[in-house]
Design an enzyme around this catalytic site. Sequence first.
Site, PDB file in Angstrom:
ATOM      1  N   LYS A 180       1.413  48.606  -2.869  1.00 20.07           N
ATOM      2  CA  LYS A 180       2.716  48.353  -2.972  1.00 20.07           C
ATOM      3  C   LYS A 180       3.095  47.722  -4.158  1.00 20.07           C
ATOM      4  CE  LYS A 180       1.705  49.732   1.310  1.00 20.07           C
ATOM      5  NZ  LYS A 180       1.733  51.047   1.942  1.00 20.07           N
TER       6      LYS A 180
HETATM    7  C1  LIG Z   1       1.043  50.678   3.550  1.00 22.07           C
HETATM    8  C2  LIG Z   1       1.902  51.390   4.576  1.00 22.07           C
HETATM    9  C3  LIG Z   1       1.715  50.880   5.701  1.00 22.07           C
HETATM   10  C4  LIG Z   1       0.602  49.671   6.283  1.00 22.07           C
HETATM   11  O1  LIG Z   1       0.608  48.575   5.625  1.00 22.07           O
HETATM   12  P1  LIG Z   1      -0.056  47.414   5.961  1.00 22.07           P
HETATM   13  O2  LIG Z   1       0.449  46.258   5.136  1.00 22.07           O
HETATM   14  O3  LIG Z   1      -1.567  48.009   4.913  1.00 22.07           O
HETATM   15  O4  LIG Z   1      -0.384  47.330   7.263  1.00 22.07           O
HETATM   16  C5  LIG Z   1       2.611  51.233   6.833  1.00 22.07           C
HETATM   17  N1  LIG Z   1       3.447  52.251   6.679  1.00 22.07           N
HETATM   18  C6  LIG Z   1       3.675  52.962   5.392  1.00 22.07           C
HETATM   19  C7  LIG Z   1       4.732  53.965   5.166  1.00 22.07           C
HETATM   20  C8  LIG Z   1       2.725  52.525   4.398  1.00 22.07           C
HETATM   21  O5  LIG Z   1       3.105  52.980   3.251  1.00 22.07           O
END
Ligand SMILES: *Cc1c(COP(=O)(O)O)cnc(C)c1O
Length: 372
Positions: A180
């Site tokens: 992210k």
């Molecule tokens: C990356 C992501 C998650 C999970 O995030 P984590 O911090 O790795 O648990 C959940 N939902 C979406 C849409 C994502 O892109």
Amino acid sequence: MIPVIKPVLGEEEAAAAAEVVRSGWVAQGPRVAEFESAFAARVAAGHGVATSSCTTALHLALLLAGVRPGDEVVVPSLSFIATANVVRHAGAEVVFADVDPVTGNVTGKTVEAALTGRTRAVIAVDQAGVPVDLDGVRALCDPRGITVIEDAACAAGSVYRDRPAGAGAELAAWSFHPRKLLTTGEGGMLTLPDAERARRARRLREHGMSASAAERHAGAQVVIESYDETGFNYRMTDLQAAVGLVQLARLDAIIGRRRALAARYQRLLAEIPGIACVRDPAHGRTNYQSFWILLPDDFPVGRDDLLRRMLAAGVSARRGIMAAHREPAYAGVRADLPVTDRFTTRSLILPLFHEMTAEQQDRVVETIASAS
Ligand SMILES: *Cc1c(COP(=O)(O)O)cnc(C)c1O
């Protein structure tokens, strides 16, 4: 090799983490509290509860929404698999909704087709950073007493109807994974307007404890904590939060750069017939967490072959957004999702990172153009 994404990390993050190490307090403490306030302020949410990941933040959100075994929760299949997995963590049943062909997000219409008398909650995802039309989904769900949770994992700094994405949510969950835009290594946050629910989320995050370890450590009096419900260890550490505070200060610059690179991609890719690109929706602005393109049906090369050609040319692209209903773990769940199927089989994610050069971008586009 041109990477698909690369986190923006510098000496400031290293110094902030070192300072926490020297302080002697590395677990959840003052830095986490500071990061919670700063992040909640940035996304115009009332309260922030930092967690170990977005997945654990979503699990807490479902518990706060009162989701129990026997309930159904509607989620888009077109999402990272955690969006569906958390429903099962809460003991409930996953029901898949299709998405809009332009934004890749659920809408009031696609969610409506998935509601039943057992629907307790809906998880609406800001896929790839594109803000979901939350008002449209809430207009359908609020009168029916169905809680809408925003999975804003990808959406830090995106804009929905002139406010930060997540600001209008009853519960929103964020991710700080390096894939992210703002990272703490691993990490997440739950944001919400309601102080009472935020207090409960803080307790559930820390084993159900009535007084946190940090509070007891700082207290002048003896505090004997109690455990009124079964909680979890979903804590973030001060090491992570210190990095997050530095990252938060970089967020606007990161998004500015991504939007400039995305606009250049859109110009260059417009020369290749039939290719559709992610872009701002009518109701907001994306942070371009992922830059996806959709190949036309008559594209001469299959999506996976194109990925192979790109890899051979030194470009690390990825298949587009996955669809949970096509994975063995969800084989038993009924799913009639034509838009999702097309999206997941025809799309790919192009490299986009802060230090990407025009020359690298040209190389990516040339590889696609030479296959067309
Ligand atoms: C990356 C992501 C998650 C999970 O995030 P984590 O911090 O790795 O648990 C959940 N939902 C979406 C849409 C994502 O892109």
